[in-house]
Design a protein around this motif. Structure first.
Motif, mmCIF file in Angstrom:
data_model
loop_
_atom_site.group_PDB
_atom_site.id
_atom_site.type_symbol
_atom_site.label_atom_id
_atom_site.label_comp_id
_atom_site.label_asym_id
_atom_site.label_seq_id
_atom_site.Cartn_x
_atom_site.Cartn_y
_atom_site.Cartn_z
ATOM 1 N N ASN A 269 0.854 -1.086 -0.111
ATOM 2 C CA ASN A 269 0.293 -0.085 0.062
ATOM 3 C C ASN A 269 0.753 1.239 -0.004
ATOM 4 O O ASN A 269 1.602 1.413 0.854
ATOM 5 N N LYS B 266 16.793 0.714 7.090
ATOM 6 C CA LYS B 266 16.255 0.605 5.581
ATOM 7 C C LYS B 266 14.612 0.354 5.497
ATOM 8 O O LYS B 266 13.980 0.687 4.586
ATOM 9 N N ALA B 267 14.201 -0.476 6.506
ATOM 10 C CA ALA B 267 12.637 -0.661 6.810
ATOM 11 C C ALA B 267 12.445 -1.017 8.168
ATOM 12 O O ALA B 267 13.289 -1.193 9.052
ATOM 13 N N GLY B 268 11.196 -0.821 8.599
ATOM 14 C CA GLY B 268 10.838 -0.958 9.834
ATOM 15 C C GLY B 268 9.522 -2.117 9.654
ATOM 16 O O GLY B 268 9.248 -2.673 8.500
ATOM 17 N N TYR C 100 7.353 -1.683 6.847
ATOM 18 C CA TYR C 100 7.450 -0.401 6.526
ATOM 19 C C TYR C 100 8.514 0.185 5.699
ATOM 20 O O TYR C 100 9.694 0.116 6.329
ATOM 21 N N THR C 101 8.298 0.298 4.510
ATOM 22 C CA THR C 101 9.374 0.827 3.741
ATOM 23 C C THR C 101 9.331 2.383 3.087
ATOM 24 O O THR C 101 8.240 2.859 2.983
ATOM 25 N N GLU C 102 10.414 2.614 2.448
ATOM 26 C CA GLU C 102 10.316 3.840 1.669
ATOM 27 C C GLU C 102 10.653 3.374 0.219
ATOM 28 O O GLU C 102 11.920 2.657 -0.162
ATOM 29 N N GLU C 103 9.978 3.712 -0.682
ATOM 30 C CA GLU C 103 10.377 3.167 -2.130
ATOM 31 C C GLU C 103 10.151 4.669 -3.097
ATOM 32 O O GLU C 103 8.825 5.137 -3.038
ATOM 33 N N TYR C 104 11.108 4.643 -3.836
ATOM 34 C CA TYR C 104 11.048 5.725 -4.809
ATOM 35 C C TYR C 104 10.325 6.971 -4.154
ATOM 36 O O TYR C 104 9.427 7.696 -4.799
ATOM 37 N N GLY C 105 10.711 7.382 -3.026
ATOM 38 C CA GLY C 105 10.364 8.600 -2.532
ATOM 39 C C GLY C 105 8.970 8.850 -1.717
ATOM 40 O O GLY C 105 8.792 9.725 -1.269
ATOM 41 N N ARG C 106 8.452 7.428 -1.616
ATOM 42 C CA ARG C 106 7.324 7.295 -1.123
ATOM 43 C C ARG C 106 7.342 6.505 0.237
ATOM 44 O O ARG C 106 7.944 5.274 -0.039
ATOM 45 N N GLN C 107 6.425 6.606 1.406
ATOM 46 C CA GLN C 107 6.239 5.527 2.050
ATOM 47 C C GLN C 107 5.270 4.621 1.928
ATOM 48 O O GLN C 107 4.468 4.811 1.260
ATOM 49 N N VAL C 108 5.609 3.281 2.163
ATOM 50 C CA VAL C 108 4.787 2.370 1.571
ATOM 51 C C VAL C 108 4.694 1.166 2.759
ATOM 52 O O VAL C 108 5.693 0.935 3.773
ATOM 53 N N ASN C 109 3.561 0.634 2.907
ATOM 54 C CA ASN C 109 3.128 -0.548 3.841
ATOM 55 C C ASN C 109 3.043 -1.889 3.109
ATOM 56 O O ASN C 109 2.196 -1.919 2.202
ATOM 57 N N ARG C 110 3.989 -2.844 3.380
ATOM 58 C CA ARG C 110 3.676 -3.850 2.678
ATOM 59 C C ARG C 110 2.983 -5.201 3.566
ATOM 60 O O ARG C 110 3.636 -5.358 4.696
ATOM 61 N N SER D 295 12.597 12.239 1.321
ATOM 62 C CA SER D 295 11.372 11.213 1.431
ATOM 63 C C SER D 295 11.013 11.433 2.738
ATOM 64 O O SER D 295 10.200 10.922 3.429
ATOM 65 N N MET E 33 11.286 4.215 10.710
ATOM 66 C CA MET E 33 10.414 3.332 9.958
ATOM 67 C C MET E 33 9.106 2.776 10.916
ATOM 68 O O MET E 33 9.214 1.641 11.115
#
Lengths: 329, 329, 329, 329, 329, 329
Positions: free
Chosen positions: D304, E267-269, E293-303, F211, F253
């Motif tokens: 997401n 790099k991620a939580g 919880y990651t950061e991808e291409y300048g956006r925060q993302v929840n996987r 970011s 994160m």
């Protein structure tokens, strides 16, 4: 159509805005014995003239067509009758009056005058109410056996000692103030069926307790009277065999503010409902719904009706006649 | 304690399981005029003996202590009185009787016998009910001004033409069958206050319409009678100044099955509620809650009480006495 | 009615259970060339006799009325034709066959034999499908202009190298395996309208990738073939002016498993849908719905239809005829 | 950069606001044959000069750099070609043109002029679209096998008889008007792959039915033409082996307004979606999402992506080039 | 592989079931000084032989390969050391021991014996834990700076006066009993980093208060000791610069039972979490999740990682080695 | 009361609005060395006079009663001490100072001056905080054993290279900037208990990474220093036996921005919480709650307290004294 507003209190702003949006209506003046208040109101709403009395207004505007009466309840009956006698149509804020005998006099005056008398039952014009009325009118509900009219607040007394809590001025507490759902239920049930028996209980708890005050109505100076009920439970049976259960409260240990009519018909049931986010909240915080409960091809079905959001002044864009039974003119 | 079960119908299984889980109780036999049915029941529940009548059972078991009466409503009063006269304690399924005069005779017999007469009001023992009763007993609610007792179904008629729909056998429809919430409300209101005035309406729609049949109760052969109400709305006022609103239905165009008591007290309000996933659904599909509405330090507060899940047979693990007011022995 | 089951694989258990619940059906035997498997099956389901072939079964049971064919798809056509020629009614698992020419031969054989040939399109008998069919039959939907038939999985390939993935044995991948929604859409659209034009694309990604295997279908020994598609997108236009969009996948980067037919009619639209909690999940994890989209008195309305939960074997309690167009007997 | 706006209709306000927020852009004038409308627009947006025609504007502003064309679709091609021939860059509202031959002429003119021609595909600049494009560009999605482009409304016809419903002026109905998702899908699929086969169906229901009118677009005088489709379903296959399914509607019996592109790639799938609270609703009522469906270390994962809220005028703060394939200058 | 179970208490049932499901494992006997208990256990789980002691078992089964030690904590160290010295592999229930010196002795014995010593840290094998470990192992998280290990109950003391609450037998309260999340956090942080500083507070409230008892662990006879903590809060810093915050409670005024590890990497939580429906509830009532919880291409993302449901005995289907750092054999 | 504002930066607007709403307060001037900024501020907020320094203001307004200090943290101590020495009451923005020694000097100056020194801990005046404080004050919570103070952001660094990230000017990063919850926890725990031991770790990741920038605080010119922490984890034990766990971050994160104090007392626990819709979001996007966890009559109960929505400037309508312990005047 030339209209005058009588009374420059809080609700008058909705009338002014509503008339400005309704095509063909022109507000020619505002009348209030408190000159300072009427002048401030006129300035804010772009109304040209202010008067101390309705009579004065009529004298200055012989071509006045109608008045909108927005005063404490005590003055509804005398002002309405006076206006009708002057040959004016009347749009009177709810409640119609403080009691049945005042109402009867207003009704008789309307009949005699041949003018239109209409009350501010704007909840009939909520999108949900109008949607539900369509089904009822088309016979999809059958006969409504039973209904429940509910407008309950948990902590919403409109101030302590102002005119709302003074029975002489208001005629009563939440039953008088929040009577919209009773009106709507009776309207749905088929034109105000004739009552057979009424059983009711009223309670007076929490009056004067600041934890139960609502967001409007000042605290007042505490010198005024607080002699009206804070909650009422009632049941009415009708000669038609129908029945209605009523709940109204300004202050009662309820879950939240609920405004609804539910009903059970011989062919379908239904509910129109407004749940406020916080007691006495503004329209934007509410969750509104209109649902029909039907049986179709042997299965139970819930029909969720998609409606727009109600706005308080929309009742002035009336597209249907909202008078009490009998027609009245 | 030696117990006999009278009647081998559907509810008897809950009694058998309940007694087996309650320490100190021993089921010595099952009595039913239908021998085939009582034998099947005895086999399934590991009960040693079967009898045609309660009298026969008592003769064979002179040391019998109590009976559990699980028959159609018509037989509650005569069997209870007979048992009490034989010196037995009686646990009688709800409803107590078909009408007030039967009830009075049962009450008198219990008084005379000095034995305990208790009814199957298992909803008093729901975790939510017991939690709420604690607050009421401790005075946290104050006086309950008003209450609403509700057990409504949308499509839950227990068959057409069996004993449930035959007034001679059952005494009435949903008011008799689903009277738990009325009992619970009166229990909460302080020991069955004395009524002052009752207003009620009953309706008979949907009887015989298969779309409104519930999951239990056979269709029956259609030759039986169907002369009871399908829905009732009522209000009761009490000499104490309290009031109670009642809704009961087997079939009515409602949103869903709702089982609840809500009340408004002078210090707090509350609600115990069971919402069924589907009408007449099993316990596992329900959403249960117990909430208290209070005012604390000037703010409105909702107290959500965490309770375990109710199980139907738990009423036999009683930890409090559930008799009607007066004590009865 | 005396019935034989042909094939002792996984789906046969549902047939056995279904027949045992359907009044009037008696399973007289199970035939499978794998004796060990048929005997284990017979023991588990209480079936008296096992046979190697359908022919052997018929010889032993000259009074056999019908067979239920539950084999890999390759054998549907030859076994069905053989059974019809032996004068048996046939209930054949879906898909009917591997391709149109096999289907035509089966159809012709049924016509010639005068026996009933019916396919296992049990999704027509889902409570949601039956509810929706009632509205369509009654004309409430008008003409269905367009529909979407969807059975997509994200990670649900039924094993690698078993008969499901071998085109010679199965006839194809998810379009063949999950064709229920295509059937249901065509059924809703008014009895299989005649196609005018078909456009389709298939894809073969993720075959053999363990992350995309579903919960059933063994991994197999990896020596079998994997020459069927894993996903298909298609559109069909019909001579009637209608159109249908199709999506089927065993493995595709989708959000979740979705099983649905949606449609847009000239008077109403609708959706029957099953959303699985996890891909290939059991019925209990699914969320099922049936909704009709209508316009009533100038407002858009969603009718949520309340249905019971579907059970897989319920298709054997058939109350309506599910054959392909033309009637077939 | 000196810019002129051509056309003073409703969308022009977004252009004016957008240019005012974009650094380095100056709006030097507005041109519209309707002088009253252009003067009102200029006053509201603080634009210094008004003209009847683009030509007149160019004459007065020889240093004009570019124009923004915001007219009914019929005028897109001639005005664009005229502007390019005058040596101006062109930002043309969507759709590019009414048909392919107009488009070809515009493309050729742009090539010849060496000026930049760009279209108002602002949905490429939605935060969700830009986020998804990052993943696609970085190869995380692999090749997109299949995609679904959807912009469907349930009740959103933009008036009856205005230019939107007149094919001569607009070129078509919802496919032309709501083509954003088709553009976005083709952009995602890798620079407008070359079509191989197209299959499509259009429908014309509900045109002229007031229950299906959207919130914008006047009712018009009813004298105009209403000869465009109200709904379209289509599928396109491409020479690359990819495929695209398309749904567009102004009025169709759908659940709600949905604006989305979903796709299934060889390495990941994804969805960018806007669900409107009410058909044709303002941005604030929408629920927007961007999700990537991936497989990671043997497990299925949904990513997401957290994005800001889109605002309609943000497309003028462009940070990427949005032209059609080929580059065009 | 031939295995013996040592101790016939409650958890032993999970071991027996687990071994029966794991291919290649055979349970040859159960040892417990309480003969009645071991015989009942053997009967229920189909185990052939019972013994009073591990030594007796080994004598009877010279070919025994391993033992599973399922006793009160006090016996973990001596039994483990004895088993290792007898040349057996050991699977010891958590916690490893009552304190560090017992642990050291066990570690030394394992080293000396060359046999495998493994502990029952089954939460490492939860689907969520295994998923998260994949990301950490692949470097997607970077270095974990900080983590939070939480297993808190609101009302879950395992009885009053049994071995759980007796420090001599158990070694401590919830920190010892619910140490799974501490283990999991240290495992995630990179193989048990070396502590630098520890700060901790323990509390002893609610011990003996029946309102705070959990669903398992008898009330006991009240004569046993209750000298362990009911809650602990702690923080540990490591020589690596990392830090860990710990919360464990059996009884504390918390919102609900929470079982989780959250962490924040360079790099991620991430978070693996189990929220129980009711304190001490069974697995079926829990809501489990694994999110990165990651950061991808300048956006925060929840996987959101899709996993199957954990089952308690699944730790015996081990596919990875779960020993403490150092390897141990 | 005559008040001067010192510093015309972003937060000063809240002060100006707050004073304008608080009865009895009059803002007589604004002082800032940046004349352009102070004049713009004065114009926007209707403030009559601007000054370069506080001293200048005091000279012009000898009757000045108090100042509100709204400057970078470095100037809090010297300006506060100067103001107190001039005989002014001081309302100083949080944090009080950059370190303990500055704080001690301010405290001493307040003591000496006899004037009131108060800090901008407006989170004590959030409706949720005030509600919770009522319970604590009344003894309903008992002693707070443990508490957790949390203000964490995922991506909310206030710019790169401005005064926030320059340790010389700010004193530190998020611990200094977001210390509200630490203050609130210490206030709840009973008047700032005396620390016994502190353990803390700080991290500096993501500084300078766009970011992770929040919505306020400019990017700055990148020439400024960025020498403060981005995240901190800490635990404090107190001589009273209590303990506190602290989390603060601008960039870490985490799942989302969380602002909360939770605590566990000997009689009840509780939580006041604000969850932001987006990091650094405005108040309107937040979900706020105040809940008390209690045990009542043997059951666990959650008391949800209904409060109004907090507004940032409401801290100027103070109804309670918010100074640090000791009283300070």
């Amino acid at each position: 159509m030339r209209i005058g507003i009588i009374g420059a209190g809080g609700m008058a702003a909705y009338h002014a805005k509503g008339f400005s949006l309704a095509g063909g209506a022109e507000v020619v003046g505002i009348a209030d014995p408190n000159v300072q208040r009427s002048e401030a109101f006129a300035a804010m709403h772009g109304i040209a003239a202010t008067y101390r009395t309705m009579k004065e207004m009529k004298t200055q505007h012989p071509d006045l067509d109608a008045v909108s009466i927005v005063t404490p309840n005590k003055f509804h009956a005398p002002l309405t009758i006076e206006a009708l006698q002057m040959g004016l149509h009347v749009y009177c804020e709810k409640p119609p009056a403080r009691n049945a005998s005042e109402m009867q006099a207003m009704y008789d005056a309307a009949k005699r005058s041949g003018k239109l008398l209409m009350f501010g039952f704007n909840n009939r014009l909520r999108p949900e109410s109008k949607a539900m009325a369509s089904y009822i009118r088309q016979g999809e509900v059958g006969t409504i056996n039973s209904a429940q009219a509910t407008w309950i607040r948990r902590a919403g007394i409109p101030g302590f000692g102002g005119w709302f809590t003074d029975k002489e001025l208001s005629g009563g507490g939440p039953v008088i103030d929040l009577l919209h759902m009773i009106d709507l239920a009776l309207y749905f049930m088929g034109g105000y069926p004739e009552p057979k028996c009424v059983l009711a209980s009223t309670f007076h708890d929490f009056m004067g307790n600041a934890s139960f005050k609502g967001p409007w109505g000042g605290i007042a100076d505490g010198k005024g009277k607080m002699d009206v009920e804070t909650a009422c439970h009632a049941m009415v049976t009708f000669k038609s065999g129908q029945c209605l259960t009523i709940r109204n409260s300004w202050a009662e240990m309820n879950e939240r503010e609920v405004v609804s009519v539910t009903f059970q018909g011989t062919k379908a049931g239904g509910k129109v409902e407004r749940l406020f986010g916080i007691d006495g909240g503004v329209d934007e915080t509410s969750v509104d719904s209109a649902v029909l409960y039907t049986e179709e091809y042997g299965r139970q079905v819930n029909r969720n009706i998609i409606t727009e959001k109600m706005r308080r002044w929309s009742n002035f864009q009336c597209d249907e006649f909202c008078a009490m039974p009998g027609g009245w003119h």
